[in-house]
Motif scaffolding. Structure first.
Motif, mmCIF file in Angstrom:
data_model
loop_
_atom_site.group_PDB
_atom_site.id
_atom_site.type_symbol
_atom_site.label_atom_id
_atom_site.label_comp_id
_atom_site.label_asym_id
_atom_site.label_seq_id
_atom_site.Cartn_x
_atom_site.Cartn_y
_atom_site.Cartn_z
ATOM 1 N N ASN A 231 0.514 -1.117 0.354
ATOM 2 C CA ASN A 231 0.286 0.036 -0.445
ATOM 3 C C ASN A 231 0.946 0.890 -0.295
ATOM 4 O OD1 ASN A 231 -1.622 1.974 0.421
ATOM 5 N ND2 ASN A 231 -3.035 1.191 2.159
ATOM 6 N N ARG A 232 1.146 1.740 -1.455
ATOM 7 C CA ARG A 232 2.533 3.033 -1.502
ATOM 8 C C ARG A 232 1.441 4.133 -0.734
ATOM 9 N NH1 ARG A 232 3.721 -1.332 -4.462
ATOM 10 N NH2 ARG A 232 5.767 -1.828 -5.148
ATOM 11 N N VAL A 233 0.398 3.784 -1.255
ATOM 12 C CA VAL A 233 -0.160 5.393 -0.978
ATOM 13 C C VAL A 233 -0.538 5.480 0.659
ATOM 14 C CG1 VAL A 233 -2.592 6.948 -1.428
ATOM 15 C CG2 VAL A 233 -1.640 5.556 -3.362
ATOM 16 N N GLY A 234 -0.888 4.412 0.837
ATOM 17 C CA GLY A 234 -0.555 4.805 2.898
ATOM 18 C C GLY A 234 0.562 4.683 3.819
ATOM 19 N N PHE A 235 1.258 3.797 2.618
ATOM 20 C CA PHE A 235 3.034 4.514 3.992
ATOM 21 C C PHE A 235 3.158 5.873 3.299
ATOM 22 C CE2 PHE A 235 7.427 5.216 2.207
ATOM 23 C CZ PHE A 235 7.295 5.069 3.212
ATOM 24 N N ALA A 236 3.100 6.233 2.150
ATOM 25 C CA ALA A 236 3.000 8.074 1.873
ATOM 26 C C ALA A 236 2.426 9.082 2.858
ATOM 27 C CB ALA A 236 3.214 8.325 0.372
ATOM 28 N N THR A 237 1.357 8.452 2.801
ATOM 29 C CA THR A 237 0.325 9.146 3.217
ATOM 30 C C THR A 237 0.852 9.242 5.406
ATOM 31 O OG1 THR A 237 -1.690 8.269 2.160
ATOM 32 C CG2 THR A 237 -1.506 9.678 4.493
ATOM 33 N N LEU A 238 1.012 7.468 5.616
ATOM 34 C CA LEU A 238 1.690 8.304 6.867
ATOM 35 C C LEU A 238 2.839 8.784 6.958
ATOM 36 C CD1 LEU A 238 1.371 6.855 10.193
ATOM 37 C CD2 LEU A 238 2.689 4.732 9.142
ATOM 38 N N LEU A 239 4.217 8.999 5.909
ATOM 39 C CA LEU A 239 5.915 9.706 5.625
ATOM 40 C C LEU A 239 5.201 10.820 6.123
ATOM 41 C CD1 LEU A 239 8.424 9.836 5.563
ATOM 42 C CD2 LEU A 239 8.322 8.926 3.472
ATOM 43 N N ASN A 240 4.322 11.193 5.255
ATOM 44 C CA ASN A 240 3.703 12.320 4.691
ATOM 45 C C ASN A 240 2.867 13.283 6.773
ATOM 46 O OD1 ASN A 240 3.316 15.150 3.803
ATOM 47 N ND2 ASN A 240 1.545 15.223 4.079
ATOM 48 N N LYS A 241 2.245 12.325 6.887
ATOM 49 C CA LYS A 241 1.950 13.363 8.664
ATOM 50 C C LYS A 241 3.641 13.269 9.437
ATOM 51 C CE LYS A 241 -1.069 11.239 12.525
ATOM 52 N NZ LYS A 241 -1.389 9.694 12.871
ATOM 53 N N GLU A 242 4.190 12.252 9.477
ATOM 54 C CA GLU A 242 5.211 12.713 10.103
ATOM 55 C C GLU A 242 5.896 13.627 9.607
ATOM 56 O OE1 GLU A 242 5.904 10.619 13.070
ATOM 57 O OE2 GLU A 242 3.979 10.478 12.657
ATOM 58 N N ILE A 243 6.111 14.279 8.533
ATOM 59 C CA ILE A 243 7.118 15.326 7.779
ATOM 60 C C ILE A 243 6.344 16.377 8.610
ATOM 61 C CG2 ILE A 243 8.065 16.252 5.866
ATOM 62 C CD1 ILE A 243 8.448 13.348 4.775
ATOM 63 N N HIS A 244 4.926 16.144 8.548
ATOM 64 C CA HIS A 244 4.244 17.607 8.391
ATOM 65 C C HIS A 244 4.017 18.011 9.414
ATOM 66 C CE1 HIS A 244 0.884 20.213 7.286
ATOM 67 N NE2 HIS A 244 0.110 19.590 8.487
ATOM 68 N N ARG A 245 3.772 16.918 10.476
ATOM 69 C CA ARG A 245 4.179 16.388 11.897
ATOM 70 C C ARG A 245 4.333 18.269 12.304
ATOM 71 N NH1 ARG A 245 5.787 14.698 16.303
ATOM 72 N NH2 ARG A 245 6.720 13.081 15.004
ATOM 73 N N PHE A 246 6.573 17.378 12.035
ATOM 74 C CA PHE A 246 7.761 18.319 12.670
ATOM 75 C C PHE A 246 7.464 19.804 11.514
ATOM 76 C CE2 PHE A 246 10.087 16.318 9.634
ATOM 77 C CZ PHE A 246 11.024 16.971 9.103
ATOM 78 N N MET A 247 7.146 20.114 10.452
ATOM 79 C CA MET A 247 6.926 21.400 9.569
ATOM 80 C C MET A 247 5.924 22.037 9.790
ATOM 81 S SD MET A 247 9.626 21.206 8.178
ATOM 82 C CE MET A 247 9.246 22.178 6.437
ATOM 83 N N LYS A 248 4.897 22.004 10.436
ATOM 84 C CA LYS A 248 4.104 22.774 11.074
ATOM 85 C C LYS A 248 4.541 23.422 12.097
ATOM 86 C CE LYS A 248 0.909 19.820 12.064
ATOM 87 N NZ LYS A 248 -0.425 19.797 13.440
ATOM 88 N N VAL A 249 5.994 22.763 13.097
ATOM 89 C CA VAL A 249 6.543 24.227 13.935
ATOM 90 C C VAL A 249 7.971 23.900 13.476
ATOM 91 C CG1 VAL A 249 5.066 23.560 15.793
ATOM 92 C CG2 VAL A 249 6.327 21.963 15.828
ATOM 93 N N PRO A 250 8.658 24.640 12.465
ATOM 94 C CA PRO A 250 9.426 24.445 12.317
ATOM 95 C C PRO A 250 10.756 25.296 13.614
ATOM 96 C CG PRO A 250 8.323 25.845 11.047
ATOM 97 C CD PRO A 250 7.018 24.915 11.870
ATOM 98 N N VAL A 251 9.542 26.192 14.033
ATOM 99 C CA VAL A 251 10.342 26.996 15.161
ATOM 100 C C VAL A 251 11.232 26.158 16.150
ATOM 101 C CG1 VAL A 251 10.658 28.516 16.418
ATOM 102 C CG2 VAL A 251 9.567 29.119 14.339
ATOM 103 N N GLN A 252 10.563 25.515 16.150
ATOM 104 C CA GLN A 252 10.799 24.484 17.318
ATOM 105 C C GLN A 252 11.304 22.900 17.325
ATOM 106 O OE1 GLN A 252 7.646 22.741 19.753
ATOM 107 N NE2 GLN A 252 8.832 21.285 20.888
ATOM 108 N N THR A 253 11.189 22.604 15.560
ATOM 109 C CA THR A 253 12.079 21.037 15.504
ATOM 110 C C THR A 253 13.211 21.635 14.064
ATOM 111 O OG1 THR A 253 9.968 21.518 13.682
ATOM 112 C CG2 THR A 253 9.467 20.527 15.771
ATOM 113 N N VAL A 254 13.212 22.678 14.074
ATOM 114 C CA VAL A 254 13.912 22.635 12.920
ATOM 115 C C VAL A 254 15.065 24.077 13.682
ATOM 116 C CG1 VAL A 254 14.699 23.103 10.671
ATOM 117 C CG2 VAL A 254 12.952 22.139 11.240
#
Length: 260
Positions: free
Chosen positions: A8-31
């Motif tokens: 399920n490559r679509v499901g994998f990409a969705t979960l991966l995108n969720k993990e990346i988006h989660r920390f990119m929502k707070v770039p001041v803190q995470t990056v």
């Protein structure tokens, strides 16, 4: 026939995108925060010790310091991402939902590890970019440098996933980061040559898994390092494989996920 590992490559990409988006929502803190910390290390240590002699001929202390800081930033960022993700899901009581995701076990594990790896590489590369003003942009082996940061990030994203599964709160995660990973990083050659460590500490470097990771990045950046680079590359590959297999085993056993 669909692959039983990646079906399920679509499901994998969705979960991966969720993990990346989660920390990119707070770039001041995470990056931005770890990036500023590394720049401050560069200013303080570089300013105070820029005339310090390094035991590698022709290499200034600032050039010696940059790959260590980039590796350290990658280690902390890659570890924190999956560890925080797992523990936050435990607090939200949603971690059991992982069992119902319509993707394979490998896809679940890789999504969390790749998410942490992406954050680690991002912080490591940005650390290098931020130091160009101080030391210039020259890198001995640019592709190898990126690969070394990628390998380091993969290792500690796997370690972070292990910590997130095994530990049950943020206090324990921060304790592991402060009491175990941070001292190992400082003693792994980030700020100084490990050959200059006194007494028994000099022998402990062979038990420190972070030393070969820092050394490989330093070789990629300046073209020389302490010790045998071939051995350190092999150790890095060993750490990469073993950390991922341990994370996969713990995840498969349902540690921290299944309700007991």
């Amino acid at each position: 026939m669909k692959s039983r590992v990646f079906y399920n490559r679509v499901g994998f990409a969705t979960l991966l995108n969720k993990e990346i988006h989660r920390f990119m929502k707070v770039p001041v803190q995470t990056v931005l925060a770890p990036l500023i910390s590394n720049i401050l290390y560069m200013l303080i240590f570089g300013g105070m010790l820029q005339t310090r002699e390094v035991g590698i001929d022709g290499i200034s202390y600032l050039n010696f310091l940059v790959p260590g800081l980039a590796t350290m930033g990658a280690i902390f960022a890659a570890f924190q991402n999956p560890a925080f993700s797992m523990i936050s899901q435990k607090f939200q009581n949603t971690i059991q939902d992982l069992n119902s995701y319509p993707i394979s076990l490998a896809e679940k594990i890789l999504a969390f590890v790749f998410g942490g790896m992406f954050r680690g590489v991002l912080v490591g590369i940005l650390t290098y970019v931020a130091t160009i003003f101080f030391v210039g942009y020259e890198v001995a082996y640019p592709i190898f440098f990126v690969l070394s940061l990628t390998a380091t990030s993969f290792v500690f994203a796997s370690v972070g996933l292990i910590a997130g599964l095994v530990l049950d709160n943020f206090e324990k995660m921060n304790f592991a980061l402060a009491i175990i990973i941070t001292p190992l990083t400082y003693l792994g050659g980030v700020f100084f040559e490990v050959s200059k460590l006194p007494g028994f500490l000099a022998n402990l470097i062979y038990l420190n898994p972070i030393f070969p990771l820092v050394n490989v990045s330093r070789y990629a950046y300046i073209g020389v390092c302490e010790g045998n680079i071939v051995m350190h590359v092999l150790l890095t590959m060993g750490l990469l494989i073993s950390s991922f297999l341990i994370a996969a085993y713990i995840f498969k056993k349902g540690v921290g996920i299944k309700i007991v």
